[in-house]
Write a protein that holds these residues in place. Structure first.
Motif, PDB file in Angstrom:
ATOM      1  N   ILE B 370       0.839  -1.210   0.000  1.00 55.13           N
ATOM      2  CA  ILE B 370       0.000   0.000   0.000  1.00 55.13           C
ATOM      3  C   ILE B 370       0.871   1.256   0.000  1.00 55.13           C
ATOM      4  N   VAL B 397      -5.804   4.131   5.771  1.00 56.23           N
ATOM      5  CA  VAL B 397      -4.902   4.813   4.842  1.00 56.23           C
ATOM      6  C   VAL B 397      -5.046   6.327   4.969  1.00 56.23           C
ATOM      7  N   ILE B 410      -7.381   1.038  -4.235  1.00 59.05           N
ATOM      8  CA  ILE B 410      -6.360   0.508  -3.323  1.00 59.05           C
ATOM      9  C   ILE B 410      -6.435  -1.022  -3.282  1.00 59.05           C
ATOM     10  N   CYS B 414      -3.599  -3.755  -4.520  1.00 56.08           N
ATOM     11  CA  CYS B 414      -3.063  -4.821  -3.662  1.00 56.08           C
ATOM     12  C   CYS B 414      -3.222  -6.199  -4.324  1.00 56.08           C
TER      13      CYS B 414
END
Lengths: 461, 461
Positions: B370, B397, B410, B414
């Motif tokens: 991340i 985040v 996000i 990932c």
């Protein structure tokens, strides 16, 4: 304190053996020792030392037995520095320049005070001195150390990282090793530095990186320091004795000294400085009253140490041990003064001081002047018996190849640069006798001066 | 051994107080502490500490009394690190971010296991750790250390040389101090490094010299390391716990790694490496069988330490002390693997591991991915309860200013860089709660994830 414990997880006796154990893990495949074409890695060195310890054990060697070694700087002596203590035994390194009678005396070591003394180190002291030595040398995690100092001298404990060993120390060999192995650190007595600065140009190599040189054993003449820096070496001056595990002080360089003229820089670098991080206390005291002398650069006293990097004592010589520690300090036998900034400067070994007509003459000061004469390669000054003055300074001088100077010129040069009573009355041109560490053997020269007889009487005859 | 003695001249208990005594002699007139416009020399600092010790004594404080301090990085806390032990007492540094209820609990420290534990250090351990820390940081004799790490965290013992203290850590303040004081060394958690690399250009200054930064406290994301090196910092990664006097390992850099691509360099630098010179042993073991795990980069175990730089125990909490030392090793509670070269790499704190459908997910590995997303400033991943999977990864985040990204982006990012089961199922955008050392407080986030309830059940409703 309530809640705390002392156990194997948080208390481990200090021993340099553990440096090897760690190096075998952290630097496993890195070069540990280079000697000619022979190379070992740290994992190999650790295994060899463990096997050596096991072999000693199977020979019946155990705790507190003494294992003596007579060897030059070859990998075996390095390995014995770990293998012997790993077996619980005590390593005794003998000087390879001793003759067989002396070696025989040392091997029998009976408890007399006349023979050379056996200085006893502890694992704890060696561990602490190793850490202090690494800091003192400003060593990074992977230095390349050129062993020009004999390992039998104060032991090799202090510097247990990458090592390139030189069996015979020559200027050519030193320059070659530096170039071949990218040497970052080395050590040497002033005579080794002298050898380097006087090397013929054909033997020299340009230094590509900075080489940090630790010097000691004798106060380096400013002139020698100056020339070394010119060649690109970075000289750190330290001082100590076998009894202090080698270096006990260092002349920590002050940034403001960078703006001094080169000559003045060399002069302050020739001071012995202050105690290193592993040593607790350093003082100059009146040996009778034990009062500290004032930092006036003039008053002389005996240099004394306190700390964990001071020897345990002299092997089987309790009297000498008690004498050395009288008053709760280790007495070095060296005479020095203190500068106002606290830095100490040696004036002489007590026994090297020349007493002439009631005046104390520092042989070191006279030597420094003679060294600065352009024709001089090496010099040593001792007292010559004199019926009238008691003693007068006698200089033993070796000239550089292709250089000439006579006794009168040397004497005049000294009178131009020193109080007249300090100038030598006698100058002898010859090779200077040296120990294996490159230290000039003044006791030999003192005997030669004695054999010459009284100068005053002779001249009156 | 016959002839040896143990006396005040050759045996001195190890204590960091003596570093100050020595600095007051060797570095007498050099700057010891800079704080804003306030400056002290080492002689002044030593005198102030001695007077402080005397004042404590006259207040009735004596051996083994505990003196607590609640202060940010101001000169007074530095002086207490010497003055309190000089008075024979025990220094207890409190975290300034604690609320009054917690401070009250700590001041009463009654022997329960629920409150934060008081980790007890010894003079000997602090002395040895200081030497190891100086070597670990490759510190020369006169470094300039910028105190960005709070001194109440693991104490300031380790680095007792020239100090420039920053009360509030901001990127602007850091760059200004480096320029003004020619800082050579500093330390900081990855979040501090993150602050530096994300500083607006108006706050930045060009680095004129090399600044060695020791990072630790949490495994630094490779991306952060990479950017720091680009800015000209030389980052050394170390790992340890309060129980190991701070750093216990260091990722010693291998010269051959210089030829790796920058990304790969950052990856190896994110490993925790091997124990430093002051620590005796480091291992990763199965916590049940105490067998060492193989160096296969896969098998996980608990990181354990042995050495003189491991705490004496937890103050008034014998049960916790016994548990921590069970099996003769200090158990860190951290989960890691070993690489074939011996270097360890943390996978997670035991309690930070996310167990999803029987698979162990390292929150650190997910966070590393991340962090490498261009819009992300900070990230932390914890387990969110799940009726079906047990737990699923939940990412918190914080985006960079002027950057945008939504949860789906996000998650997709990932899934593109990790096995799918490791990708977060939930992404929450928010400020991350941090400790005073810049460590992200996962227990706060874990509670927040718990409060969200089960993801599977929710989605099935």
């Amino acid at each position: 304190m309530e809640g705390t414990v002392k156990c194997s997880a948080n208390y481990v006796p200090l021993t340099p053996i553990n440096f090897l154990e760690r190096s075998a893990i952290v630097y496993r495949d890195r070069i540990s020792v280079v000697h000619g074409d022979l190379k070992f890695t740290w994992a190999e060195t650790r295994d060899r030392c463990a096997r050596l310890a096991s072999a000693l054990h199977s020979l019946g060697i155990s705790r507190h037995d003494v294992v003596a070694v007579l060897a030059p700087n070859i990998p075996a002596i390095y390995e014995l520095h770990f293998g012997v203590p790993m077996a619980g035994a005590v390593l005794c390194t003998l000087n390879i320049r001793h003759d067989s009678a002396m070696v025989s005396t040392l091997l029998k070591h009976s408890g007399t005070t006349s023979s050379p003394k056996g200085v006893v180190y502890s694992h704890r002291g060696a561990y602490l001195n190793s850490l202090a030595a690494a800091l003192l040398n400003e060593m990074p995690s992977m230095p390349v150390y050129l062993w020009t100092v004999p390992m039998f001298h104060c032991n090799g404990w202090c510097l247990t990282w990458a090592v390139a060993a030189l069996r015979n120390v020559t200027a050519k060999g030193i320059f070659e090793c530096i170039a071949k192995h990218q040497v970052s650190h080395m050590g040497g007595a002033p005579t080794v530095l002298n050898m380097i600065i006087n090397a013929p140009s054909v033997d020299r190599r340009l230094l590509l990186g900075k080489v940090i040189v630790m010097t000691g054993a004798a106060p380096p003449p400013p002139h020698v320091l100056f020339k070394m820096e010119e060649l690109g070496f970075n000289v750190t001056h330290s001082y100590g004795l076998t009894e202090t595990y080698g270096p006990g002080t260092v002349c920590t360089w002050k940034p403001e000294w960078n703006s001094l003229p080169p000559d003045a820089q060399a002069k302050v670098k020739a001071r012995q400085g202050l105690h290193h991080l592993g040593m607790e206390e350093l003082d100059i005291k009146d040996p009778e009253t034990m009062q500290s002398i004032p930092p006036d650069t003039k008053t002389r006293g005996e240099v004394m140490f306190k700390g964990n990097t001071v020897m345990n004592g002299y092997f089987k010589d309790s009297k000498a041990t008690v004498d050395a520690f009288k008053g709760g300090w280790f007495r070095s036998g060296d005479v020095g003064v203190r500068h106002p900034d606290g830095y100490i400067e040696l004036k002489d070994r007590s026994k090297d001081i020349i007493i002439s007509g009631g005046e104390n003459i520092s042989s070191i000061e006279v030597e420094s002047v003679i060294y600065s004469h352009p024709a001089v390669l090496e010099a040593a000054v001792v007292g010559r018996p004199d019926d009238y003055w008691g003693e007068t300074p006698c200089a033993f001088v070796k000239l550089k190849d292709d250089c000439n100077a006579n006794a009168d010129e040397i004497i005049k040069y000294c009178r131009d640069h020193l109080p007249h009573y300090m100038a030598p009355r006698t100058v002898v041109f010859r090779e200077l006798p040296k120990t294996s560490t490159g230290k000039i053997q003044k006791f030999v020269l003192r005997q030669k001066a004695k054999d010459m007889g009284s100068l005053s009487r002779t001249s009156r005859l």
